[in-house]
Design a protein around this motif. Structure first.
Motif, PDB file in Angstrom:
ATOM      1  N   LEU A  85      29.816 -20.083  59.488  1.00 48.33           N
ATOM      2  CA  LEU A  85      29.851 -18.877  60.306  1.00 48.33           C
ATOM      3  C   LEU A  85      31.446 -18.542  60.291  1.00 48.33           C
ATOM      4  O   LEU A  85      32.117 -18.653  61.572  1.00 48.33           O
ATOM      5  CB  LEU A  85      29.221 -18.982  61.658  1.00 48.33           C
ATOM      6  CG  LEU A  85      27.898 -19.109  61.806  1.00 48.33           C
ATOM      7  CD1 LEU A  85      27.411 -19.545  63.157  1.00 48.33           C
ATOM      8  CD2 LEU A  85      27.242 -17.814  61.492  1.00 48.33           C
ATOM      9  N   GLN A 130      27.600  -3.746  64.391  1.00 54.16           N
ATOM     10  CA  GLN A 130      26.827  -4.810  63.795  1.00 54.16           C
ATOM     11  C   GLN A 130      26.516  -5.887  64.757  1.00 54.16           C
ATOM     12  O   GLN A 130      26.936  -5.935  65.785  1.00 54.16           O
ATOM     13  CB  GLN A 130      27.742  -5.218  62.667  1.00 54.16           C
ATOM     14  CG  GLN A 130      29.211  -5.757  62.851  1.00 54.16           C
ATOM     15  CD  GLN A 130      30.013  -6.129  61.710  1.00 54.16           C
ATOM     16  OE1 GLN A 130      29.876  -7.212  61.269  1.00 54.16           O
ATOM     17  NE2 GLN A 130      30.781  -5.092  61.330  1.00 54.16           N
ATOM     18  N   TRP A 131      25.700  -7.042  64.116  1.00 54.95           N
ATOM     19  CA  TRP A 131      25.455  -7.886  64.868  1.00 54.95           C
ATOM     20  C   TRP A 131      25.766  -9.424  64.018  1.00 54.95           C
ATOM     21  O   TRP A 131      25.940  -9.321  62.777  1.00 54.95           O
ATOM     22  CB  TRP A 131      23.764  -8.038  64.967  1.00 54.95           C
ATOM     23  CG  TRP A 131      23.241  -6.779  65.659  1.00 54.95           C
ATOM     24  CD1 TRP A 131      23.064  -5.601  64.985  1.00 54.95           C
ATOM     25  CD2 TRP A 131      23.268  -6.724  67.149  1.00 54.95           C
ATOM     26  NE1 TRP A 131      22.206  -4.826  66.092  1.00 54.95           N
ATOM     27  CE2 TRP A 131      22.625  -5.544  67.326  1.00 54.95           C
ATOM     28  CE3 TRP A 131      23.316  -7.449  68.038  1.00 54.95           C
ATOM     29  CZ2 TRP A 131      22.422  -4.763  68.462  1.00 54.95           C
ATOM     30  CZ3 TRP A 131      23.078  -6.888  69.377  1.00 54.95           C
ATOM     31  CH2 TRP A 131      22.496  -5.721  69.485  1.00 54.95           C
ATOM     32  N   SER A 132      26.113 -10.206  64.923  1.00 52.39           N
ATOM     33  CA  SER A 132      26.519 -11.543  64.316  1.00 52.39           C
ATOM     34  C   SER A 132      25.410 -12.231  63.918  1.00 52.39           C
ATOM     35  O   SER A 132      24.076 -11.684  64.306  1.00 52.39           O
ATOM     36  CB  SER A 132      27.261 -12.426  65.331  1.00 52.39           C
ATOM     37  OG  SER A 132      26.435 -12.835  66.171  1.00 52.39           O
ATOM     38  N   SER A 133      25.424 -13.329  63.250  1.00 50.34           N
ATOM     39  CA  SER A 133      24.385 -14.424  63.089  1.00 50.34           C
ATOM     40  C   SER A 133      23.651 -14.523  64.332  1.00 50.34           C
ATOM     41  O   SER A 133      24.303 -14.642  65.543  1.00 50.34           O
ATOM     42  CB  SER A 133      24.715 -15.518  62.366  1.00 50.34           C
ATOM     43  OG  SER A 133      25.442 -15.337  61.086  1.00 50.34           O
ATOM     44  N   VAL A 155      22.947 -13.696  70.029  1.00 51.38           N
ATOM     45  CA  VAL A 155      23.600 -12.910  68.876  1.00 51.38           C
ATOM     46  C   VAL A 155      24.726 -12.225  69.535  1.00 51.38           C
ATOM     47  O   VAL A 155      24.643 -11.568  70.678  1.00 51.38           O
ATOM     48  CB  VAL A 155      22.503 -11.929  68.589  1.00 51.38           C
ATOM     49  CG1 VAL A 155      22.874 -10.935  67.386  1.00 51.38           C
ATOM     50  CG2 VAL A 155      21.265 -12.684  68.063  1.00 51.38           C
ATOM     51  N   ILE A 164      32.294 -10.138  61.427  1.00 50.25           N
ATOM     52  CA  ILE A 164      31.778 -11.360  60.924  1.00 50.25           C
ATOM     53  C   ILE A 164      31.275 -11.546  59.597  1.00 50.25           C
ATOM     54  O   ILE A 164      30.755 -10.449  59.286  1.00 50.25           O
ATOM     55  CB  ILE A 164      30.248 -11.435  61.971  1.00 50.25           C
ATOM     56  CG1 ILE A 164      30.583 -11.278  63.497  1.00 50.25           C
ATOM     57  CG2 ILE A 164      29.338 -12.902  61.550  1.00 50.25           C
ATOM     58  CD1 ILE A 164      31.464 -12.526  63.797  1.00 50.25           C
ATOM     59  N   ALA A 173      23.192 -12.534  59.680  1.00 50.41           N
ATOM     60  CA  ALA A 173      24.111 -11.393  60.354  1.00 50.41           C
ATOM     61  C   ALA A 173      23.468 -10.007  59.741  1.00 50.41           C
ATOM     62  O   ALA A 173      22.902 -10.005  58.763  1.00 50.41           O
ATOM     63  CB  ALA A 173      25.534 -11.370  60.249  1.00 50.41           C
ATOM     64  N   THR A 213      16.692  -9.153  61.039  1.00 47.84           N
ATOM     65  CA  THR A 213      16.930 -10.259  60.426  1.00 47.84           C
ATOM     66  C   THR A 213      15.868 -11.429  61.032  1.00 47.84           C
ATOM     67  O   THR A 213      15.512 -11.019  61.900  1.00 47.84           O
ATOM     68  CB  THR A 213      18.452 -10.909  60.693  1.00 47.84           C
ATOM     69  OG1 THR A 213      18.544 -12.230  59.947  1.00 47.84           O
ATOM     70  CG2 THR A 213      18.651 -11.164  62.002  1.00 47.84           C
ATOM     71  N   SER A 264      24.506  -6.200  59.190  1.00 47.05           N
ATOM     72  CA  SER A 264      25.740  -5.578  58.978  1.00 47.05           C
ATOM     73  C   SER A 264      26.012  -4.008  59.411  1.00 47.05           C
ATOM     74  O   SER A 264      26.730  -3.345  59.054  1.00 47.05           O
ATOM     75  CB  SER A 264      26.042  -5.465  57.232  1.00 47.05           C
ATOM     76  OG  SER A 264      25.073  -4.547  56.708  1.00 47.05           O
ATOM     77  N   ASP A 296      29.180 -14.009  57.212  1.00 45.11           N
ATOM     78  CA  ASP A 296      28.216 -14.718  57.287  1.00 45.11           C
ATOM     79  C   ASP A 296      27.298 -15.085  55.996  1.00 45.11           C
ATOM     80  O   ASP A 296      27.050 -14.346  55.098  1.00 45.11           O
ATOM     81  CB  ASP A 296      27.196 -14.648  58.445  1.00 45.11           C
ATOM     82  CG  ASP A 296      26.129 -15.548  58.586  1.00 45.11           C
ATOM     83  OD1 ASP A 296      26.347 -16.616  59.061  1.00 45.11           O
ATOM     84  OD2 ASP A 296      24.995 -15.206  58.143  1.00 45.11           O
ATOM     85  N   GLY A 352      32.277 -15.111  67.509  1.00 46.63           N
ATOM     86  CA  GLY A 352      31.465 -15.427  66.325  1.00 46.63           C
ATOM     87  C   GLY A 352      31.563 -17.054  66.193  1.00 46.63           C
ATOM     88  O   GLY A 352      30.901 -17.086  65.045  1.00 46.63           O
TER      89      GLY A 352
END
Length: 260
Positions: free
Chosen positions: A248, A58-61, A143, A255, A118, A126, A120, A257, A91
């Motif tokens: 955050l 996944q990716w953070s904000s 990110v 993460i 973020a 995003t 998921s 978010d 994060g």
């Protein structure tokens, strides 16, 4: 005569100083952009040790800033700040936001902060909006790659202004970076602080040159892009765009978010 000679010498020296990246932006108006972050971290493209659970890929904000050349969020081959370290490892954005705020107050090098929610999963997208100023035409963001020791993707000081006009659209492929603060080799490595701290380096298919490295693909010439970012100029510029409130909290390597 002596004073005149000194003055001429000083003026000559001043004219030889390097010009900042943003000094040539002569656009009159503010510019508003839609920034779209697209995750391309799939099991097909990156099969080695692809995280499927606890947590899955996944990716953070996204946390970014529009600024002048007097400010730098992060740079390749330079040491990451404490704020970038906290963001890349956990994060946590508060220290990085504090650094941005202090830079803006001290040398007025920051125009605005922006964030996007973020993602998921490893793939998806995003987006948010940002505002650039003729004296602050540069964009930087980070990110976090989740899970990872201290790996991230981002942009360092991309100039949206070309002479007297703003660019209509920009698209950039993104590749993973190591913040140089944790020595883990794999996505799920336990915390192992890098002492002394190393510089920010790009992760490639052959570097770090270790079979345990999650991005080590010796048969490839280059890694495929793990993400992409697009910035599209909106038709009507609206001055006074306010930065969104960012929440955050981070729990372990996952993460959570919310952005309002």
């Amino acid at each position: 005569k002596v004073l005149w000679t000194v003055l001429v010498t000083m003026l000559g020296y001043a004219s030889s100083l390097p010009v900042g990246e943003d000094a040539l932006c002569t656009a009159e108006d503010l510019a508003k952009y839609r920034i779209i972050f697209i995750g391309k971290w799939s099991q097909t493209a990156f099969p080695k040790q692809y995280p499927l659970y606890r947590p899955p890929a996944q990716w953070s904000s996204l946390l970014g800033v529009t600024h002048s050349s007097d400010y730098s969020m992060w740079k390749k081959n330079e040491y990451a700040s404490n704020g970038v370290r906290d963001f890349a490892e956990k994060g946590e954005a508060w220290a990085l936001m504090k650094e941005i705020e202090e830079a803006g107050e001290k040398i007025q090098s920051v125009h605005g902060i922006f964030s996007a929610p973020a993602i998921s999963s490893g793939t998806g997208q995003t987006s948010t909006e940002l505002e650039a100023h003729p004296r602050h035409p540069l964009v930087s963001f980070v990110v976090r790659i989740v899970p990872s020791p201290d790996w991230f993707v981002g942009i360092d000081s991309l100039n949206l202004c070309e002479g007297g006009h703003w660019m209509d659209e920009v698209s950039v492929d993104l590749f993973p970076y190591d913040a140089g603060t944790d020595s883990g080799f794999t996505f799920s490595s336990p915390n192992f602080a890098t002492i002394p701290q190393d510089t920010v380096t790009e992760i490639t298919c052959s570097s770090p040159s270790h079979p345990a490295n999650s991005f080590y693909y010796p048969k490839l010439k280059i890694l495929p892009p793990i993400a992409q970012v697009k910035m599209i100029k909106l038709k009507k510029s609206q001055p006074g765009l306010s930065a969104p409130f960012i929440n955050l909290p981070a729990k372990s390597n996952e993460i959570i978010d919310t952005v309002s």
